[in-house]
Design a protein around this motif. Sequence first.
Motif, mmCIF file in Angstrom:
data_model
loop_
_atom_site.group_PDB
_atom_site.id
_atom_site.type_symbol
_atom_site.label_atom_id
_atom_site.label_comp_id
_atom_site.label_asym_id
_atom_site.label_seq_id
_atom_site.Cartn_x
_atom_site.Cartn_y
_atom_site.Cartn_z
ATOM 1 N N GLY A 61 52.167 41.006 41.321
ATOM 2 C CA GLY A 61 52.091 39.645 41.848
ATOM 3 C C GLY A 61 50.691 39.305 42.321
ATOM 4 N N VAL A 62 50.059 40.230 43.043
ATOM 5 C CA VAL A 62 48.699 40.001 43.533
ATOM 6 C C VAL A 62 47.716 39.932 42.376
ATOM 7 C CG1 VAL A 62 46.821 40.990 44.899
ATOM 8 C CG2 VAL A 62 49.159 41.052 45.777
ATOM 9 N N VAL A 86 46.046 47.727 49.509
ATOM 10 C CA VAL A 86 44.855 47.347 50.264
ATOM 11 C C VAL A 86 43.628 47.321 49.355
ATOM 12 C CG1 VAL A 86 43.299 48.064 52.125
ATOM 13 C CG2 VAL A 86 45.764 48.172 52.472
ATOM 14 N N GLY A 87 43.614 48.199 48.355
ATOM 15 C CA GLY A 87 42.479 48.251 47.440
ATOM 16 C C GLY A 87 42.286 46.994 46.612
ATOM 17 N N LEU A 88 43.285 46.115 46.584
ATOM 18 C CA LEU A 88 43.178 44.881 45.806
ATOM 19 C C LEU A 88 42.458 43.769 46.560
ATOM 20 C CD1 LEU A 88 46.825 44.768 44.380
ATOM 21 C CD2 LEU A 88 44.751 45.340 43.111
ATOM 22 N N ILE A 89 42.081 44.013 47.803
ATOM 23 C CA ILE A 89 41.513 42.941 48.620
ATOM 24 C C ILE A 89 40.214 42.415 48.032
ATOM 25 C CG2 ILE A 89 40.216 44.516 50.129
ATOM 26 C CD1 ILE A 89 40.890 42.635 52.444
ATOM 27 N N GLY A 90 39.485 43.248 47.300
ATOM 28 C CA GLY A 90 38.219 42.799 46.732
ATOM 29 C C GLY A 90 38.362 41.692 45.710
ATOM 30 N N SER A 145 40.403 39.105 45.925
ATOM 31 C CA SER A 145 40.940 37.865 46.493
ATOM 32 C C SER A 145 40.023 36.681 46.235
ATOM 33 C CB SER A 145 41.166 38.029 48.001
ATOM 34 O OG SER A 145 42.093 39.073 48.264
ATOM 35 N N GLY A 146 38.725 36.924 46.187
ATOM 36 C CA GLY A 146 37.787 35.835 45.968
ATOM 37 C C GLY A 146 37.846 35.243 44.571
ATOM 38 N N ARG A 147 38.458 35.970 43.624
ATOM 39 C CA ARG A 147 38.543 35.469 42.245
ATOM 40 C C ARG A 147 39.700 34.506 42.051
ATOM 41 N NH1 ARG A 147 37.951 41.054 41.089
ATOM 42 N NH2 ARG A 147 40.112 41.105 40.372
ATOM 43 N N ALA A 148 40.637 34.471 42.966
ATOM 44 C CA ALA A 148 41.798 33.594 42.813
ATOM 45 C C ALA A 148 41.369 32.130 42.820
ATOM 46 C CB ALA A 148 42.807 33.849 43.935
ATOM 47 N N LYS A 149 41.952 31.345 41.931
ATOM 48 C CA LYS A 149 41.601 29.931 41.814
ATOM 49 C C LYS A 149 42.441 29.096 42.771
ATOM 50 C CE LYS A 149 40.215 30.458 36.976
ATOM 51 N NZ LYS A 149 40.443 30.024 35.571
ATOM 52 N N VAL A 150 42.209 29.336 44.055
ATOM 53 C CA VAL A 150 42.950 28.646 45.113
ATOM 54 C C VAL A 150 41.960 28.205 46.178
ATOM 55 C CG1 VAL A 150 45.125 29.863 44.706
ATOM 56 C CG2 VAL A 150 43.411 30.872 46.232
ATOM 57 N N SER A 151 42.466 27.522 47.192
ATOM 58 C CA SER A 151 41.616 27.030 48.266
ATOM 59 C C SER A 151 41.103 28.186 49.125
ATOM 60 C CB SER A 151 42.391 26.044 49.136
ATOM 61 O OG SER A 151 43.465 26.703 49.789
ATOM 62 N N SER A 152 40.100 27.876 49.949
ATOM 63 C CA SER A 152 39.533 28.897 50.841
ATOM 64 C C SER A 152 40.574 29.401 51.832
ATOM 65 C CB SER A 152 38.320 28.313 51.590
ATOM 66 O OG SER A 152 37.303 27.925 50.688
ATOM 67 N N ALA A 153 41.399 28.499 52.340
ATOM 68 C CA ALA A 153 42.450 28.907 53.280
ATOM 69 C C ALA A 153 43.421 29.874 52.617
ATOM 70 C CB ALA A 153 43.196 27.681 53.800
ATOM 71 N N ARG A 203 42.717 31.915 50.116
ATOM 72 C CA ARG A 203 42.033 33.195 49.936
ATOM 73 C C ARG A 203 42.047 34.017 51.220
ATOM 74 N NH1 ARG A 203 37.938 29.988 47.286
ATOM 75 N NH2 ARG A 203 38.168 30.091 45.007
ATOM 76 N N VAL A 204 41.802 33.337 52.345
ATOM 77 C CA VAL A 204 41.849 34.028 53.638
ATOM 78 C C VAL A 204 43.245 34.592 53.884
ATOM 79 C CG1 VAL A 204 41.680 33.710 56.141
ATOM 80 C CG2 VAL A 204 39.978 32.674 54.627
ATOM 81 N N ASP A 205 44.259 33.798 53.573
ATOM 82 C CA ASP A 205 45.640 34.249 53.753
ATOM 83 C C ASP A 205 45.954 35.439 52.850
ATOM 84 O OD1 ASP A 205 48.527 33.718 54.718
ATOM 85 O OD2 ASP A 205 48.723 33.673 52.524
ATOM 86 N N MET A 206 45.457 35.417 51.615
ATOM 87 C CA MET A 206 45.670 36.549 50.708
ATOM 88 C C MET A 206 45.034 37.822 51.254
ATOM 89 S SD MET A 206 45.108 34.887 46.912
ATOM 90 C CE MET A 206 45.207 36.517 46.146
#
Length: 383
Positions: free
Chosen positions: A259-260, A303-307, A309-317, A319-322
């Motif tokens: 999912g992530v 946890v290793g997937l956190i890097g 998160s910035g590639r997701a095509k979503v809003s900044s909020a 991305r922070v939530d992810m």
Amino acid sequence: MKSPAWYEPYAGLPAVVEVLFWCILAITASSLLSVAVLRINAGRVRRRSMPEADESEFLWVFMVPALNEEVTIADSVARLRAVQATHKVILVIDDGSDDRTPEVLQGLAGPDLSVLRRDLPEARRGKAAALNAAWRHTHDVVLAQGARTWTTDRVVIVVVDADGRLSVDAPQHFARHFVDERMAGVQSRVRIYNRRGWLTWAQDVEFAVFGGVYQLGRTAWGTANMGGNGQANRLAALDDVAVDEGPWRHRLTEDQDIGVRLLQAGWRGAQEMNATVEQQGVSSLRRLYRQRTRWAQGAWEAVGLIGGSGRAKVSSAARVDMAYYLITPVLQLLTGSALVGAVLLAVVKSRVWLRLSGFDFLMLRWSRVAPSMLLRPRPEVDS
């Protein structure tokens, strides 16, 4: 000027403990803020009207991993046959069963049922391996044998556990989300059908809150995650994140992982509250402990997937939530450490207080007794 007392609530504690407690205070405040934002988002999603869609525009492939399910597999197939889908295939992955599961499946043969038999040593390597085999089987066999040519963006893979009970109108509700060409997955609302005891009832409430607040709140951003049982994924999206063996990776929580990764690849995810999948809840504390231990270990793997998160095509909020969602195990570790530290401090301070209180009590008694002893007449001694 001396700072007000409320500004230094942890003054006097060891420096390490003081920093830890300030971190926990920040975590608590951010968690409350996160829940409030997601609750507002969930309300917006509930009021939002969904586009019209027809489930007949998609091919629905229901994947059922089965290992020694002779008791439940017939009921599982019967329930999926009752699901209202114009074009559907029920794909059961017999993952090396050594009971009567193969015989039961043979007796259920029909044009809508496809059985993928896996034998050792390939079989019994986990749910991810079984789903990857079914993914390959869908490409090589199901789509090749179909009377109609289906493109991968019009094929939806629905994962249903052997004990899962998917609502009969689920495809129609799913289809409304897949009108969005960037929609990768839709998660059903999870219910516990044996919610008669307090433990299983609590699990039902837990899933209801997670789906109705967290998942639905993230749907407003397109970042709802998958939950394994009752998840529907567009085949084209699965192909997009597939590696050597397939889309799923060998993780303890393979549903969370995929999912992530789908979100980080630019796809979207949603929660559908009108489509329900019922499953059996664990009814003993021992089994619950084993389940949650596995979930916790899977969360640490994620946890290793956190890097990404910035590639997701979503809003900044979003991305922070992810990122916040992925570091949850770290936050839980800090919170647990703070709890242990608080208990130890309470014990140490209590022992010091008791020791001082006992000393003060003895001194008080001595202050009352000593004067009377000094003033008491000395007995006469006969000469």
